[in-house]
Design an enzyme around this catalytic site. Structure first.
Site, PDB file in Angstrom:
ATOM      1  N   TYR A 111       0.810  -1.216   0.000  1.00 43.27           N
ATOM      2  CA  TYR A 111       0.000   0.000   0.000  1.00 43.27           C
ATOM      3  C   TYR A 111       0.845   1.270   0.000  1.00 43.27           C
ATOM      4  O   TYR A 111       0.488   2.255  -0.637  1.00 43.27           O
ATOM      5  CB  TYR A 111      -0.983  -0.011   1.180  1.00 43.27           C
ATOM      6  CG  TYR A 111      -2.141  -0.938   0.941  1.00 43.27           C
ATOM      7  CD1 TYR A 111      -3.292  -0.489   0.304  1.00 43.27           C
ATOM      8  CD2 TYR A 111      -2.085  -2.274   1.319  1.00 43.27           C
ATOM      9  CE1 TYR A 111      -4.363  -1.337   0.064  1.00 43.27           C
ATOM     10  CE2 TYR A 111      -3.144  -3.133   1.078  1.00 43.27           C
ATOM     11  CZ  TYR A 111      -4.275  -2.661   0.453  1.00 43.27           C
ATOM     12  OH  TYR A 111      -5.327  -3.499   0.194  1.00 43.27           O
ATOM     13  N   GLU A 150      -8.412  -7.994   4.258  1.00 41.45           N
ATOM     14  CA  GLU A 150      -7.507  -8.959   3.650  1.00 41.45           C
ATOM     15  C   GLU A 150      -6.915  -9.891   4.704  1.00 41.45           C
ATOM     16  O   GLU A 150      -6.838 -11.104   4.488  1.00 41.45           O
ATOM     17  CB  GLU A 150      -6.411  -8.230   2.874  1.00 41.45           C
ATOM     18  CG  GLU A 150      -6.934  -7.565   1.625  1.00 41.45           C
ATOM     19  CD  GLU A 150      -6.061  -6.437   1.097  1.00 41.45           C
ATOM     20  OE1 GLU A 150      -4.914  -6.270   1.566  1.00 41.45           O
ATOM     21  OE2 GLU A 150      -6.541  -5.708   0.201  1.00 41.45           O
TER      22      GLU A 150
END
Length: 161
Positions: A111, A150
């Site tokens: 990310y 996730e």
């Protein structure tokens, strides 16, 4: 029932945290909303450039993508901006994104790399610092949400195998 299908069903029903409140500052929210016209006109070009920057600096990440995701990401950014106060509308899309991230092997450390590329693309497009800072806040809000989803899906998959 297929084991993967069963796992996805269980994940969908049990494992997902449905926190729909957007924990962003009022200033950031206002600036995200102000960016809607830009996203409508230039969102896909912005995200296309972001992926170019991402893959130039991190060629190993290219294999995680089945195709050009510029359109999907541009649509996701626009949908987020348009539904800032009604994130529950995006729950299904976030769940699909989570599933595709897990299938691709996305990890939390990815990310930061994506944000760096998005930041560089935004500066190349001449987006104001106020808008960039608002999107940084939004990006990390969404990243945290997706990372939690996730992690839960990775856990569900690990315990079912």
């Amino acid at each position: 029932m297929d084991k993967l299908l069963l796992t996805v069903y269980v994940w969908h029903r049990i494992c997902i945290n449905n926190d729909r409140r957007c924990k962003m500052s009022p200033e950031a929210r206002l600036n995200i909303i102000k960016s809607i016209p830009f996203l409508q006109s230039y969102g896909e070009r912005l995200t296309s450039r972001m992926y170019e920057i991402l893959f130039e600096g991190n060629p190993e990440l290219k294999s995680m993508f089945e195709s050009d995701n510029s359109t999907k990401l541009a649509g996701a950014l626009l949908a987020f901006a348009q539904n800032l106060e009604r994130l529950n509308v995006l729950e299904s899309a976030l769940n699909k994104m989570t599933l595709s991230h897990v299938k691709a092997g996305v990890k939390p450390e990815h990310y930061e790399k994506v944000w760096d590329a998005l930041y560089k693309a935004m500066t190349e497009f001449g987006i104001s610092n106020e808008i960039i800072e608002a999107w940084k806040e939004a990006y990390y809000f969404l990243a945290e949400l997706l990372i939690k989803k996730e992690e839960k899906l990775y856990t569900c998959l690990a315990t079912s195998s």
